[in-house]
Design a protein around this motif. Sequence first.
Motif, PDB file in Angstrom:
ATOM      1  N   UNK A  24       1.091  -1.427   0.081  1.00 48.00           N
ATOM      2  CA  UNK A  24       0.365  -0.265   0.176  1.00 48.00           C
ATOM      3  C   UNK A  24       1.146   1.619   0.408  1.00 48.00           C
ATOM      4  N   UNK A  25       0.434   2.277  -0.530  1.00 48.37           N
ATOM      5  CA  UNK A  25       1.257   3.515  -1.125  1.00 48.37           C
ATOM      6  C   UNK A  25       1.077   4.682   0.589  1.00 48.37           C
ATOM      7  N   UNK A  26       2.147   4.286   0.601  1.00 51.13           N
ATOM      8  CA  UNK A  26       2.327   4.750   2.701  1.00 51.13           C
ATOM      9  C   UNK A  26       3.163   7.097   2.014  1.00 51.13           C
ATOM     10  N   UNK A  27       2.716   7.793   1.830  1.00 52.78           N
ATOM     11  CA  UNK A  27       3.309   8.675   1.684  1.00 52.78           C
ATOM     12  C   UNK A  27       4.339   9.821   2.875  1.00 52.78           C
ATOM     13  N   UNK A  28       3.439   9.001   3.938  1.00 53.20           N
ATOM     14  CA  UNK A  28       4.871   9.389   4.805  1.00 53.20           C
ATOM     15  C   UNK A  28       6.373   9.164   5.299  1.00 53.20           C
ATOM     16  N   UNK A  29       6.750   7.609   3.676  1.00 56.51           N
ATOM     17  CA  UNK A  29       8.057   7.372   3.704  1.00 56.51           C
ATOM     18  C   UNK A  29       8.459   8.607   2.988  1.00 56.51           C
ATOM     19  N   UNK A  30       8.282   9.980   2.817  1.00 58.99           N
ATOM     20  CA  UNK A  30       8.495  10.979   2.015  1.00 58.99           C
ATOM     21  C   UNK A  30       9.665  11.582   3.347  1.00 58.99           C
ATOM     22  N   UNK A  31      10.615  12.264   3.043  1.00 57.69           N
ATOM     23  CA  UNK A  31      11.200  13.107   3.778  1.00 57.69           C
ATOM     24  C   UNK A  31      10.202  14.361   3.868  1.00 57.69           C
ATOM     25  N   UNK A  32       9.972  15.250   4.977  1.00 56.56           N
ATOM     26  CA  UNK A  32       9.583  16.333   5.637  1.00 56.56           C
ATOM     27  C   UNK A  32      10.508  16.600   6.662  1.00 56.56           C
ATOM     28  N   UNK A  33       9.808  18.254   6.313  1.00 54.84           N
ATOM     29  CA  UNK A  33       9.990  19.433   7.687  1.00 54.84           C
ATOM     30  C   UNK A  33       8.617  19.862   8.582  1.00 54.84           C
ATOM     31  N   UNK A  34       9.223  19.178  10.020  1.00 59.20           N
ATOM     32  CA  UNK A  34       7.840  19.195  10.774  1.00 59.20           C
ATOM     33  C   UNK A  34       7.831  20.991  11.135  1.00 59.20           C
ATOM     34  N   UNK A  35       6.628  21.273  11.862  1.00 66.95           N
ATOM     35  CA  UNK A  35       6.236  22.114  11.930  1.00 66.95           C
ATOM     36  C   UNK A  35       5.075  22.318  12.557  1.00 66.95           C
ATOM     37  N   UNK A  58      -0.084   0.399   9.555  1.00 67.53           N
ATOM     38  CA  UNK A  58       1.297   0.731   8.521  1.00 67.53           C
ATOM     39  C   UNK A  58       2.028  -0.033   8.914  1.00 67.53           C
ATOM     40  N   UNK A  59       3.593   0.158   7.930  1.00 67.26           N
ATOM     41  CA  UNK A  59       4.409  -0.928   7.443  1.00 67.26           C
ATOM     42  C   UNK A  59       5.944  -0.643   8.027  1.00 67.26           C
ATOM     43  N   UNK A  60       6.787  -1.140   8.920  1.00 64.12           N
ATOM     44  CA  UNK A  60       7.756   0.067   8.797  1.00 64.12           C
ATOM     45  C   UNK A  60       9.209  -1.978   8.038  1.00 64.12           C
ATOM     46  N   UNK A  61      10.011  -1.106   6.903  1.00 66.34           N
ATOM     47  CA  UNK A  61      10.657  -2.031   6.238  1.00 66.34           C
ATOM     48  C   UNK A  61      12.162  -1.263   6.240  1.00 66.34           C
ATOM     49  N   UNK A  62      13.107  -2.072   6.377  1.00 63.68           N
ATOM     50  CA  UNK A  62      14.742  -1.381   6.350  1.00 63.68           C
ATOM     51  C   UNK A  62      14.625  -1.389   5.211  1.00 63.68           C
ATOM     52  N   UNK A  63      15.867  -1.048   4.698  1.00 63.79           N
ATOM     53  CA  UNK A  63      15.956  -0.172   3.147  1.00 63.79           C
ATOM     54  C   UNK A  63      15.595   1.316   2.795  1.00 63.79           C
ATOM     55  N   UNK A  64      16.307   2.020   1.772  1.00 66.98           N
ATOM     56  CA  UNK A  64      15.978   3.118   1.435  1.00 66.98           C
ATOM     57  C   UNK A  64      15.291   3.636   2.188  1.00 66.98           C
ATOM     58  N   UNK A  65      13.517   3.454   1.745  1.00 67.92           N
ATOM     59  CA  UNK A  65      12.577   4.189   2.830  1.00 67.92           C
ATOM     60  C   UNK A  65      12.053   4.018   4.352  1.00 67.92           C
ATOM     61  N   UNK A  66      13.557   3.453   4.680  1.00 64.09           N
ATOM     62  CA  UNK A  66      13.049   2.734   6.616  1.00 64.09           C
ATOM     63  C   UNK A  66      11.896   3.642   6.964  1.00 64.09           C
ATOM     64  N   UNK A  67      12.806   5.068   7.239  1.00 65.83           N
ATOM     65  CA  UNK A  67      11.693   5.775   8.370  1.00 65.83           C
ATOM     66  C   UNK A  67      11.964   5.760   9.084  1.00 65.83           C
ATOM     67  N   UNK A  68      12.750   4.626   9.645  1.00 67.28           N
ATOM     68  CA  UNK A  68      13.015   3.711  11.419  1.00 67.28           C
ATOM     69  C   UNK A  68      14.956   3.532  11.784  1.00 67.28           C
ATOM     70  N   UNK A  69      14.630   4.204  13.028  1.00 63.28           N
ATOM     71  CA  UNK A  69      16.235   3.897  12.855  1.00 63.28           C
ATOM     72  C   UNK A  69      16.796   2.311  13.291  1.00 63.28           C
TER      73      UNK A  69
END
Length: 521
Positions: free
Chosen positions: A1-12, A210-221
């Motif tokens: 499924x598409x996950x828009x939150x794997x894209x880099x972003x700045x937060x305010x 939600x999904x957390x997958x290692x790799x280029x789009x991991x988005x987790x430490x």
Amino acid sequence: MADSWIRPFDASYDFVRVSRETGLELEFVRDIENGGSIERNANTALYETASLDFADKFDVGNDFLRVYLNASFSDGSKRRECLGTFMPVVDSVDIDGAYREGQINAYGLLKRLKDDDFDGPYVIVAGSNLVDEAVKIAESVGLTVYADPSSLLLGSTLVFGVGRDNDAKNKLDAVDLLLKAAGFRSPATDRMGNVLYRRYVEPADMPISAEFTEGRDARFMPDMTESTNRAEVCNVVHVDFSTQDASVRGTAVDDSPDSDLSTVSVGRRIVKSYSYDSLPGVDTEDSNLVEGAANALIGTGKKSDKSFRQSDSHGSIQTVYVPDSPQTGVLFGIKVVSSGGRIGFCQDEGPSVKEDTDYTQSVWVKGTKGATGIIQSFWDQERALGPVTEGFTLTGEWQKVSYTYHATENHSKVSWGYCYIDGGEAIFVADKVEEGSTATPWPQDAMQSAADRKAAELLATERSVTRTDEFRSVYKPVEPCMAVAMNYRTGGVVGKLAIQKQTLTLDAGCVIKHTARRYER
């Protein structure tokens, strides 16, 4: 499924004042600094809290504070997410001339329930819908509730507030008690401050949010902490179920040699206990025309006193403790000792006998081997007559004696439940007379079955080994009581994780520290 939150972003972040009375957003609050935190925890009463810093002024009166995340993605798109609605409190302020700063301790709206209690007795009668009653309590303090439907009804009357018969010390405790009895999770709040009543779902049955997958789009430490509760897993569960008249203990034991956590495999019993005032689906109504048979008290012998009296004079009777009682939930009986003739007991002032009605008497008895006795369901005191009797010969072991008599006429002044021996001694337990042609189970039998079922159900949950994983990620719209799919093969963490706790840091990436569990069996 598409996950828009794997894209880099700045937060305010935006902080908005929300009217307590109308729920409408009123104005932006400008003096709160970035760097605060929001914690959500499914295992705490309030579910969510926040800690925020302010400079200069902070004053929203008695209104609420809502927090928004503004995400600006690298492709130029933007997204706005509500993170929570809180009751803010400022405990102290540091002052340096005209400069002021301080910390805001903010609480989820469940605090309105936790801070309130009932002014007098708050009675919920048997037969009330458990979830509907929990909704009423939350709405009484001005909260909006969204609840899953439920048809489960309260088995016995509950009292909160003054004269309470439970451990609920405030309205939130009362709501939690009602929801747990209905098979629901503890109450939570959504991000707009609405209260949610949701059915409990086993972690294995939760959908993936939600999904957390290692790799280029991991988005987790990649650095994680993992722990297990293996040393605490029980292999025996006790369930104590009590009503005003009786108590039973249900037991479930994992003794399978194929189970690596069973009593056989670990070489010892590890017991966990639970207690309940009620269990769903248990009918404790007693059809016995004899009152107080479980306690077997000797006294006036009147039904209104729930006691028995001696019948005939050739010996004595007394109430005794019966540790080997054959009847679940009954630990007292009447010991009858003959001095050389018939001796027994009965109960006076019972209900009238109805014409053309079957009456069945049943009782457990153990005594002198070879001695004889009789039981007789009733006796008409005015006309000095009664039905036929049922004879028995004692075996020295527990035996159940019963018989049915079809009444052919009415009788008004009646004594019930006669039990006699003609010699020796005997103990009678659970004397019962009821309408109908069958000796029905004692009420505690249903209680015992329910308690055993509940113990087995809890054992299946308790003997699950859980691994707790703590990891950090950038923001994703997940929260406690949701499940995520973790695919971190390099670290050996693969499978479904049930989120238990989160701490959101209000920084440039809105980093979340997750505490999640996965179940091995």
